[in-house]
Design a protein around this motif. Structure first.
Motif, mmCIF file in Angstrom:
data_model
loop_
_atom_site.group_PDB
_atom_site.id
_atom_site.type_symbol
_atom_site.label_atom_id
_atom_site.label_comp_id
_atom_site.label_asym_id
_atom_site.label_seq_id
_atom_site.Cartn_x
_atom_site.Cartn_y
_atom_site.Cartn_z
ATOM 1 N N LEU A 101 22.289 55.929 -9.765
ATOM 2 C CA LEU A 101 21.288 56.488 -8.855
ATOM 3 C C LEU A 101 20.202 55.461 -8.534
ATOM 4 C CD1 LEU A 101 20.947 60.069 -10.371
ATOM 5 C CD2 LEU A 101 22.086 59.435 -8.238
ATOM 6 N N GLU A 102 19.818 54.670 -9.523
ATOM 7 C CA GLU A 102 18.839 53.607 -9.286
ATOM 8 C C GLU A 102 19.378 52.595 -8.280
ATOM 9 O OE1 GLU A 102 15.083 51.731 -10.346
ATOM 10 O OE2 GLU A 102 15.921 53.636 -10.997
ATOM 11 N N LEU A 103 20.639 52.225 -8.453
ATOM 12 C CA LEU A 103 21.271 51.274 -7.542
ATOM 13 C C LEU A 103 21.345 51.828 -6.124
ATOM 14 C CD1 LEU A 103 22.718 48.506 -7.391
ATOM 15 C CD2 LEU A 103 24.856 49.698 -7.907
ATOM 16 N N ARG A 104 21.651 53.124 -5.990
ATOM 17 C CA ARG A 104 21.749 53.721 -4.664
ATOM 18 C C ARG A 104 20.386 53.779 -3.972
ATOM 19 N NH1 ARG A 104 25.096 57.103 -1.684
ATOM 20 N NH2 ARG A 104 24.082 57.428 0.334
ATOM 21 N N LEU A 105 19.340 54.173 -4.702
ATOM 22 C CA LEU A 105 18.006 54.192 -4.114
ATOM 23 C C LEU A 105 17.581 52.798 -3.676
ATOM 24 C CD1 LEU A 105 16.005 56.664 -6.396
ATOM 25 C CD2 LEU A 105 16.588 56.977 -3.994
ATOM 26 N N PHE A 106 17.928 51.814 -4.493
ATOM 27 C CA PHE A 106 17.627 50.428 -4.136
ATOM 28 C C PHE A 106 18.365 50.027 -2.865
ATOM 29 C CE2 PHE A 106 19.210 46.038 -4.352
ATOM 30 C CZ PHE A 106 18.006 45.345 -4.287
ATOM 31 N N GLY A 107 19.646 50.374 -2.780
ATOM 32 C CA GLY A 107 20.434 50.055 -1.600
ATOM 33 C C GLY A 107 19.866 50.711 -0.352
ATOM 34 N N GLU A 108 19.435 51.969 -0.473
ATOM 35 C CA GLU A 108 18.845 52.684 0.657
ATOM 36 C C GLU A 108 17.565 51.990 1.115
ATOM 37 O OE1 GLU A 108 19.819 55.271 2.370
ATOM 38 O OE2 GLU A 108 21.322 56.343 1.179
ATOM 39 N N MET A 109 16.728 51.597 0.167
ATOM 40 C CA MET A 109 15.457 50.965 0.510
ATOM 41 C C MET A 109 15.686 49.632 1.222
ATOM 42 S SD MET A 109 12.361 49.805 -2.029
ATOM 43 C CE MET A 109 13.339 48.462 -2.723
ATOM 44 N N ILE A 110 16.568 48.805 0.683
ATOM 45 C CA ILE A 110 16.819 47.492 1.281
ATOM 46 C C ILE A 110 17.481 47.634 2.645
ATOM 47 C CG2 ILE A 110 18.088 45.323 1.015
ATOM 48 C CD1 ILE A 110 15.693 45.609 -0.834
ATOM 49 N N ALA A 111 18.426 48.575 2.768
ATOM 50 C CA ALA A 111 19.119 48.773 4.043
ATOM 51 C C ALA A 111 18.163 49.264 5.124
ATOM 52 C CB ALA A 111 20.265 49.760 3.862
ATOM 53 N N GLN A 112 17.192 50.073 4.770
ATOM 54 C CA GLN A 112 16.261 50.611 5.753
ATOM 55 C C GLN A 112 15.191 49.605 6.158
ATOM 56 O OE1 GLN A 112 14.499 54.372 4.767
ATOM 57 N NE2 GLN A 112 16.451 55.367 4.351
ATOM 58 N N ILE A 113 14.737 48.793 5.197
ATOM 59 C CA ILE A 113 13.554 47.979 5.440
ATOM 60 C C ILE A 113 13.881 46.511 5.720
ATOM 61 C CG2 ILE A 113 11.357 47.205 4.438
ATOM 62 C CD1 ILE A 113 11.343 49.808 2.832
ATOM 63 N N MET A 114 14.856 45.953 5.005
ATOM 64 C CA MET A 114 15.102 44.515 5.117
ATOM 65 C C MET A 114 16.396 44.174 5.845
ATOM 66 S SD MET A 114 13.842 43.006 1.427
ATOM 67 C CE MET A 114 14.073 41.312 1.964
ATOM 68 N N LEU A 115 17.477 44.905 5.550
ATOM 69 C CA LEU A 115 18.799 44.541 6.066
ATOM 70 C C LEU A 115 19.457 45.738 6.745
ATOM 71 C CD1 LEU A 115 20.016 42.546 2.915
ATOM 72 C CD2 LEU A 115 19.080 41.573 5.019
ATOM 73 N N PRO A 116 18.923 46.190 7.868
ATOM 74 C CA PRO A 116 19.448 47.413 8.499
ATOM 75 C C PRO A 116 20.878 47.275 9.028
ATOM 76 C CG PRO A 116 17.843 46.343 9.920
ATOM 77 C CD PRO A 116 17.776 45.640 8.599
ATOM 78 N N LYS A 117 21.337 46.050 9.315
ATOM 79 C CA LYS A 117 22.676 45.857 9.859
ATOM 80 C C LYS A 117 23.724 45.532 8.785
ATOM 81 C CE LYS A 117 21.050 44.273 14.385
ATOM 82 N NZ LYS A 117 21.093 43.191 15.408
ATOM 83 N N THR A 118 23.282 45.372 7.570
ATOM 84 C CA THR A 118 24.196 45.061 6.469
ATOM 85 C C THR A 118 24.666 46.356 5.808
ATOM 86 O OG1 THR A 118 23.011 42.993 6.046
ATOM 87 C CG2 THR A 118 24.475 43.790 4.301
ATOM 88 N N PRO A 119 25.975 46.533 5.617
ATOM 89 C CA PRO A 119 26.451 47.743 4.921
ATOM 90 C C PRO A 119 25.802 47.883 3.551
ATOM 91 C CG PRO A 119 28.283 46.556 5.898
ATOM 92 C CD PRO A 119 27.088 45.664 6.047
ATOM 93 N N MET A 120 25.349 49.083 3.260
ATOM 94 C CA MET A 120 24.660 49.318 2.001
ATOM 95 C C MET A 120 25.548 49.025 0.799
ATOM 96 S SD MET A 120 22.546 52.704 0.922
ATOM 97 C CE MET A 120 24.004 53.717 1.181
ATOM 98 N N SER A 121 26.844 49.286 0.930
ATOM 99 C CA SER A 121 27.764 49.028 -0.174
ATOM 100 C C SER A 121 27.808 47.549 -0.519
ATOM 101 C CB SER A 121 29.168 49.528 0.181
ATOM 102 O OG SER A 121 29.631 48.906 1.369
ATOM 103 N N VAL A 122 27.694 46.688 0.483
ATOM 104 C CA VAL A 122 27.695 45.237 0.242
ATOM 105 C C VAL A 122 26.472 44.831 -0.565
ATOM 106 C CG1 VAL A 122 27.561 42.966 1.347
ATOM 107 C CG2 VAL A 122 29.032 44.746 2.316
ATOM 108 N N ILE A 123 25.324 45.413 -0.229
ATOM 109 C CA ILE A 123 24.083 45.116 -0.958
ATOM 110 C C ILE A 123 24.226 45.505 -2.429
ATOM 111 C CG2 ILE A 123 21.632 45.688 -1.135
ATOM 112 C CD1 ILE A 123 21.701 46.271 1.891
ATOM 113 N N MET A 124 24.754 46.701 -2.677
ATOM 114 C CA MET A 124 24.867 47.181 -4.055
ATOM 115 C C MET A 124 25.907 46.397 -4.846
ATOM 116 S SD MET A 124 24.350 51.315 -3.706
ATOM 117 C CE MET A 124 25.743 51.583 -2.623
ATOM 118 N N ILE A 125 27.022 46.085 -4.214
ATOM 119 C CA ILE A 125 28.075 45.333 -4.903
ATOM 120 C C ILE A 125 27.575 43.948 -5.272
ATOM 121 C CG2 ILE A 125 30.329 44.225 -4.584
ATOM 122 C CD1 ILE A 125 31.133 46.700 -2.923
ATOM 123 N N ALA A 126 26.851 43.299 -4.365
ATOM 124 C CA ALA A 126 26.326 41.964 -4.644
ATOM 125 C C ALA A 126 25.389 41.988 -5.841
ATOM 126 C CB ALA A 126 25.607 41.419 -3.416
#
Length: 364
Positions: A101-126
């Motif tokens: 859940l922590e990882l998902r919230l982090f992915g949501e935050m980064i996808a919304q604010i910093m990397l809107p065009k990057t798939p959220m799954s890629v952010i979390m996997i990295a």
């Protein structure tokens, strides 16, 4: 650092606890505490320190009764094997769910604010793969990384908070403390869930060179996080206003945006603070991965403590990717913290300590 012996110092345990508690809760908690105490929500964080010290007392009273042992060995010494295995499994599941859940919230935050065009799954996997690489190197490497990243987290945080302190208007904090006692009590208990990561002390105590100092490490971490959270909540209300703090999912990000003005000495401070939380969540996931793997290895009597790291990663990713949207994740996260979070930092250590005293096992 104690090379090649798998032991970590009191200072390193303190840092790991601070980093584990400096998680996504810090971004959410101002909204939670102000929902109960209004403009005086920061008081809940300060009062929660007292509860945090109670949690530390029971956890360390249990672990110091069994010096050099982790939670896995302790429960097997106190309880019948099948009950002990259930508790160990529950702790592992809880850590997996928390990390997911922590990882998902982090992915949501980064996808919304910093990397809107990057798939959220890629952010979390990295993030989780790099965390797995660190954890494979063992407890010493994880503790060393914590010592390094605490500087990269602490220095920008201090700079940002100082800028906010001197640029905020404090009129919104008045009137002071017109809150019902029951609201104060409920708000303080709910705010104390920010200390839930103290549960890792049940495992880290067995890795300490001097387990008797685990109480010092826990107290230091609780006081540090409680004061930081209280200050952040106070500044959220002072800078953003009460209504904005209560309505925003990430009130702290809104707080940082408020000082990222064109004439500011440091521009885009919300980006600076996002970097702080990237490091923080990276350490949160890394520490969680290590503790889960350590639980599995100790329970199976394996000599290697990192053997379960890679098998755990897909499970955490599944938990992170399962919810449909941010609203669902947010509700899951809060309900999980409220209803299951406090189990391993208060009732379970207390019950285990009581049973140990009755049965006469462990040190006095």
């Amino acid at each position: 650092m104690f090379s090649h012996n798998g032991k970590i110092s009191t200072r390193q345990v303190t840092i790991l606890l601070i980093l584990q508690m400096f998680n996504m809760n810090m971004l959410i908690m101002p909204r939670v505490s102000t929902n109960y105490l209004g403009r005086n929500g920061y008081v809940a964080s300060i009062l929660a320190i007292l509860l945090g010290l109670v949690y530390v007392f029971f956890i360390t009273s249990l672990t110091t009764s069994f010096p050099g042992l982790t939670f896995v060995e302790i429960v097997n010494s106190v309880l019948p094997n099948w009950i002990a295995n259930v508790l160990v499994l529950l702790l592992s599941i809880k850590l997996i769910l928390s990390a997911g859940l922590e990882l998902r919230l982090f992915g949501e935050m980064i996808a919304q604010i910093m990397l809107p065009k990057t798939p959220m799954s890629v952010i979390m996997i990295a993030l989780i793969l790099t965390a797995g690489y660190l954890v494979k190197s063992g407890a010493e490497a994880t503790a060393r990384m914590g010592e390094l990243l605490i500087l990269f987290i602490g220095v920008p945080l201090v700079i940002a908070l100082l800028a906010l302190i001197f640029n905020s208007s404090y009129g919104d904090l008045l009137p002071f403390f017109r809150v019902e006692p029951m609201e104060v009590a409920v708000g303080t208990v709910l705010t104390s869930v920010m200390f839930v990561p103290l549960e890792i002390l049940l495992m880290l105590n067995g890795l300490m060179k001097d387990p008797s100092k685990s109480k010092l490490a826990g107290r230091s971490a609780v006081i540090t996080i409680g004061l930081i959270q209280g200050l952040i909540t106070l500044l959220c209300v002072a800078q953003n206003g009460l209504d904005e703090t209560q309505s925003q999912i990430w009130p702290v990000i809104v707080l940082m945006k408020s000082i990222g003005m064109s004439d500011a000495t440091v521009e885009n401070q919300e980006a600076l603070m996002l970097i702080v939380w990237i490091f923080s969540v990276y350490m949160y996931v890394s520490i969680s991965l290590y503790i889960i793997s350590l639980i599995g290895s100790r329970n199976c009597n394996f000599k290697r403590e990192n053997i379960f790291v890679w098998p755990i990663i897909p499970i955490i990713l599944f938990v992170a990717l399962y919810p449909n949207d941010l609203g669902v994740v947010y509700n899951y996260y809060l309900k999980f913290e409220y209803y299951f979070g406090l189990c391993f930092i208060l009732p379970i250590p207390f019950i285990l300590l009581l049973i140990a005293k009755i049965r006469g096992v462990g040190n006095d």
